[in-house]
Design a protein around this motif. Structure first.
Motif, PDB file in Angstrom:
ATOM      1  N   ILE A   1       0.961  -1.232  -0.114  1.00  0.00           N
ATOM      2  CA  ILE A   1       0.114   0.005  -0.021  1.00  0.00           C
ATOM      3  C   ILE A   1       0.920   1.297   0.047  1.00  0.00           C
ATOM      4  O   ILE A   1       1.832   1.429   0.808  1.00  0.00           O
ATOM      5  N   ARG A   2       0.705   2.023  -1.148  1.00  0.00           N
ATOM      6  CA  ARG A   2       1.599   3.150  -1.237  1.00  0.00           C
ATOM      7  C   ARG A   2       0.895   4.442  -0.918  1.00  0.00           C
ATOM      8  O   ARG A   2      -0.281   4.495  -1.531  1.00  0.00           O
ATOM      9  N   PRO A   3       1.435   5.435  -0.635  1.00  0.00           N
ATOM     10  CA  PRO A   3       0.733   6.733  -0.440  1.00  0.00           C
ATOM     11  C   PRO A   3       0.623   7.455  -1.654  1.00  0.00           C
ATOM     12  O   PRO A   3       1.724   7.168  -2.369  1.00  0.00           O
ATOM     13  N   ASP A   4      -0.615   8.064  -1.887  1.00  0.00           N
ATOM     14  CA  ASP A   4      -0.620   8.772  -3.116  1.00  0.00           C
ATOM     15  C   ASP A   4       0.358   9.948  -3.680  1.00  0.00           C
ATOM     16  O   ASP A   4       0.832  10.166  -4.691  1.00  0.00           O
ATOM     17  N   ASP A   5       0.857  10.649  -2.548  1.00  0.00           N
ATOM     18  CA  ASP A   5       1.633  11.823  -2.666  1.00  0.00           C
ATOM     19  C   ASP A   5       3.103  11.731  -2.699  1.00  0.00           C
ATOM     20  O   ASP A   5       3.732  12.318  -2.045  1.00  0.00           O
ATOM     21  N   GLN A   6       3.595  10.275  -2.730  1.00  0.00           N
ATOM     22  CA  GLN A   6       4.986  10.128  -2.498  1.00  0.00           C
ATOM     23  C   GLN A   6       5.789  10.640  -3.410  1.00  0.00           C
ATOM     24  O   GLN A   6       6.851  11.105  -3.027  1.00  0.00           O
ATOM     25  N   LYS A   7       5.440  10.750  -4.651  1.00  0.00           N
ATOM     26  CA  LYS A   7       6.258  11.208  -5.909  1.00  0.00           C
ATOM     27  C   LYS A   7       7.632  10.955  -5.837  1.00  0.00           C
ATOM     28  O   LYS A   7       7.801   9.517  -5.769  1.00  0.00           O
ATOM     29  N   SER A   8       8.701  11.708  -5.683  1.00  0.00           N
ATOM     30  CA  SER A   8      10.180  11.203  -5.694  1.00  0.00           C
ATOM     31  C   SER A   8      10.732  11.074  -4.460  1.00  0.00           C
ATOM     32  O   SER A   8      11.911  10.940  -4.191  1.00  0.00           O
ATOM     33  N   LYS A   9       9.864  11.292  -3.331  1.00  0.00           N
ATOM     34  CA  LYS A   9      10.379  11.344  -2.063  1.00  0.00           C
ATOM     35  C   LYS A   9      10.643   9.746  -1.463  1.00  0.00           C
ATOM     36  O   LYS A   9       9.896   8.841  -1.888  1.00  0.00           O
ATOM     37  N   VAL A  10      11.918   9.653  -0.579  1.00  0.00           N
ATOM     38  CA  VAL A  10      12.138   8.386  -0.051  1.00  0.00           C
ATOM     39  C   VAL A  10      11.329   8.322   1.124  1.00  0.00           C
ATOM     40  O   VAL A  10      11.147   9.158   1.967  1.00  0.00           O
ATOM     41  N   ILE A  11      10.235   7.226   1.315  1.00  0.00           N
ATOM     42  CA  ILE A  11       9.713   7.044   2.408  1.00  0.00           C
ATOM     43  C   ILE A  11       9.813   5.727   3.228  1.00  0.00           C
ATOM     44  O   ILE A  11      10.581   4.711   2.797  1.00  0.00           O
TER      45      ILE A  11
ATOM     46  N   THR B   1       8.981   2.302   5.523  1.00  0.00           N
ATOM     47  CA  THR B   1       8.055   1.316   5.534  1.00  0.00           C
ATOM     48  C   THR B   1       7.859   0.496   6.639  1.00  0.00           C
ATOM     49  O   THR B   1       8.633   0.203   7.695  1.00  0.00           O
ATOM     50  N   LEU B   2       6.458   0.054   6.743  1.00  0.00           N
ATOM     51  CA  LEU B   2       5.916  -0.671   8.005  1.00  0.00           C
ATOM     52  C   LEU B   2       5.357  -2.104   7.417  1.00  0.00           C
ATOM     53  O   LEU B   2       4.613  -2.014   6.405  1.00  0.00           O
ATOM     54  N   TYR B   3       6.004  -3.137   7.910  1.00  0.00           N
ATOM     55  CA  TYR B   3       5.878  -4.466   7.548  1.00  0.00           C
ATOM     56  C   TYR B   3       4.440  -5.073   8.446  1.00  0.00           C
ATOM     57  O   TYR B   3       5.079  -5.001   9.737  1.00  0.00           O
ATOM     58  N   LEU B   4       3.448  -5.194   7.851  1.00  0.00           N
ATOM     59  CA  LEU B   4       2.490  -5.693   8.712  1.00  0.00           C
ATOM     60  C   LEU B   4       1.776  -7.108   8.533  1.00  0.00           C
ATOM     61  O   LEU B   4       1.664  -7.316   7.487  1.00  0.00           O
ATOM     62  N   LEU B   5       1.967  -7.798   9.583  1.00  0.00           N
ATOM     63  CA  LEU B   5       1.722  -9.219   9.462  1.00  0.00           C
ATOM     64  C   LEU B   5       0.457  -9.605   9.901  1.00  0.00           C
ATOM     65  O   LEU B   5      -0.269  -9.125  10.949  1.00  0.00           O
ATOM     66  N   HIS B   6      -0.227 -10.665   9.182  1.00  0.00           N
ATOM     67  CA  HIS B   6      -1.631 -11.235   9.240  1.00  0.00           C
ATOM     68  C   HIS B   6      -1.590 -12.316  10.563  1.00  0.00           C
ATOM     69  O   HIS B   6      -0.120 -12.610  11.029  1.00  0.00           O
ATOM     70  N   GLY B   7      -2.521 -12.781  10.940  1.00  0.00           N
ATOM     71  CA  GLY B   7      -2.836 -13.719  11.908  1.00  0.00           C
ATOM     72  C   GLY B   7      -2.827 -15.247  11.408  1.00  0.00           C
ATOM     73  O   GLY B   7      -2.788 -15.473  10.140  1.00  0.00           O
TER      74      GLY B   7
ATOM     75  N   TYR C   1       3.674   6.868   4.609  1.00  0.00           N
ATOM     76  CA  TYR C   1       4.866   5.768   4.448  1.00  0.00           C
ATOM     77  C   TYR C   1       3.968   4.450   4.141  1.00  0.00           C
ATOM     78  O   TYR C   1       2.732   4.591   3.875  1.00  0.00           O
ATOM     79  N   MET C   2       4.808   3.749   3.443  1.00  0.00           N
ATOM     80  CA  MET C   2       4.427   2.581   2.710  1.00  0.00           C
ATOM     81  C   MET C   2       4.115   1.250   3.695  1.00  0.00           C
ATOM     82  O   MET C   2       4.743   1.314   4.782  1.00  0.00           O
ATOM     83  N   VAL C   3       2.877   0.533   3.600  1.00  0.00           N
ATOM     84  CA  VAL C   3       2.678  -0.532   4.357  1.00  0.00           C
ATOM     85  C   VAL C   3       2.841  -1.890   3.683  1.00  0.00           C
ATOM     86  O   VAL C   3       2.332  -2.047   2.417  1.00  0.00           O
ATOM     87  N   VAL C   4       3.591  -2.919   4.030  1.00  0.00           N
ATOM     88  CA  VAL C   4       3.797  -4.152   3.442  1.00  0.00           C
ATOM     89  C   VAL C   4       3.427  -5.330   3.952  1.00  0.00           C
ATOM     90  O   VAL C   4       3.614  -5.263   5.269  1.00  0.00           O
ATOM     91  N   CYS C   5       2.369  -6.012   3.297  1.00  0.00           N
ATOM     92  CA  CYS C   5       1.384  -7.065   3.987  1.00  0.00           C
ATOM     93  C   CYS C   5       1.707  -8.424   3.401  1.00  0.00           C
ATOM     94  O   CYS C   5       1.328  -8.634   2.196  1.00  0.00           O
ATOM     95  N   PRO C   6       2.809  -9.226   3.949  1.00  0.00           N
ATOM     96  CA  PRO C   6       3.342 -10.413   2.953  1.00  0.00           C
ATOM     97  C   PRO C   6       2.303 -11.620   3.663  1.00  0.00           C
ATOM     98  O   PRO C   6       1.726 -11.366   4.472  1.00  0.00           O
ATOM     99  N   ASP C   7       2.140 -12.599   2.841  1.00  0.00           N
ATOM    100  CA  ASP C   7       1.537 -13.806   3.250  1.00  0.00           C
ATOM    101  C   ASP C   7       2.534 -14.662   4.215  1.00  0.00           C
ATOM    102  O   ASP C   7       3.601 -15.029   3.747  1.00  0.00           O
ATOM    103  N   GLY C   8       2.017 -14.885   5.346  1.00  0.00           N
ATOM    104  CA  GLY C   8       2.939 -15.748   6.316  1.00  0.00           C
ATOM    105  C   GLY C   8       2.587 -17.122   6.361  1.00  0.00           C
ATOM    106  O   GLY C   8       3.082 -17.679   7.363  1.00  0.00           O
ATOM    107  N   GLY C   9       1.938 -17.742   5.383  1.00  0.00           N
ATOM    108  CA  GLY C   9       1.557 -19.290   5.343  1.00  0.00           C
ATOM    109  C   GLY C   9       0.575 -19.594   6.405  1.00  0.00           C
ATOM    110  O   GLY C   9       0.232 -18.616   6.985  1.00  0.00           O
ATOM    111  N   HIS C  10       0.206 -20.712   6.329  1.00  0.00           N
ATOM    112  CA  HIS C  10      -0.615 -21.301   7.438  1.00  0.00           C
ATOM    113  C   HIS C  10       0.077 -21.669   8.584  1.00  0.00           C
ATOM    114  O   HIS C  10       0.830 -22.864   8.619  1.00  0.00           O
TER     115      HIS C  10
END
Length: 268
Positions: free
Chosen positions: A43-53, A55-61, A85-94
């Protein structure tokens, strides 16, 4: 706390009625350690443009997947735009619990090494621990703390919402015995894989920590014990309790506090 809770509900209502401008990508990240591609939501913010932002890694249950957060809490996109800032949600398997165990369950390596490398090679984000944080719910809350403690060179801040922060009181649940063996015969291994017994590894002033849990959650007791042990060890952390059970009604509220905490960390 009651006033704070009311303000949060108001914020949720306002956010849920806004148009989300943030962009959502679903990517497949190759894991060399498991020899497979793993789906991940970015999930990326709309107004990132060329800015370095940051990252929050967000895990599921347990029982969840990579799409849970963006589908069940859609206003998270408004929070991404709000905090930029960017949010990254990976798959963590079962039932991986984000450990490295069997050859097909190498989720510690994937999340803290392979995924970070992929994100920082393909997106304009900060490549330093001061611009990386990790959190999650339930199994993901345990996973976030476990990974951050073991990879303090990677993450500068960590959170947990309703996390299973001590796995030992629940020896027959959530596939943990499939990963670690039966508790009665593998007590040392279980202790090595639970957050509660990793706290001595936290370096002074290394991690910014935020933990929350609902009063009616079945993980409330272990979170209380974690808070006490962190306090006893003089490890600075923020700890929040609110009304709520172990469900998406609670997590949809707590993520606003979590993301505000990480915004403060990134700004500092």
């Amino acid at each position: 706390m009651k006033n704070l809770y009311s303000l949060l509900l108001l914020f949720i209502f306002i956010s849920s009625n806004q148009a989300f401008a943030s962009r959502v990508d679903t990517v497949e990240v190759f894991s060399a350690s498991m020899n497979k591609k793993i789906k991940t939501v970015v999930i990326r913010p709309d107004d990132q443009k060329s800015k370095v932002i940051p990252t929050l890694y967000l895990l599921h249950g347990y029982g969840g997947n990579y799409s849970n957060w963006v589908e069940k809490v859609p206003y998270i996109k408004a929070l991404v735009d709000r905090y930029n800032y960017m949010v990254v949600c990976p798959d963590g398997g079962h039932g991986s619990w984000y450990w490295d165990t069997t050859p097909d369950f190498q989720y510690e390596t994937f999340v803290s090494n392979e995924l970070v490398e992929y994100i920082e090679s393909n997106y304009n984000v900060c490549k330093h621990r001061t611009g990386r944080a990790i959190t999650g719910l339930s199994m993901g809350g345990h996973g976030a703390l476990y990974l951050a403690i073991r990879h303090q060179d990677v993450y500068g801040a960590v959170g947990s919402t309703a996390g299973g922060v001590d796995i030992r009181p629940f020896p027959n649940n959530w596939d943990m015995s499939k990963r670690l063996g039966e508790y009665a015969a593998n007590k040392e291994k279980w202790s090595e894989h639970t957050v509660m017994e990793q706290l001595h590894l936290i370096k002074p002033n290394s991690l910014k920590i935020f933990i929350d849990c609902g009063y009616d959650d079945f993980f409330f007791g272990v979170n209380e014990e974690l808070h006490k042990k962190l306090s006893y060890l003089n490890i600075q952390h923020s700890y929040l309790n609110m009304p709520g059970k172990h469900d998406w009604n609670y997590w949809a509220q707590s993520i606003a506090f979590q993301m505000a905490f990480f915004d403060q960390f990134f700004r500092n």
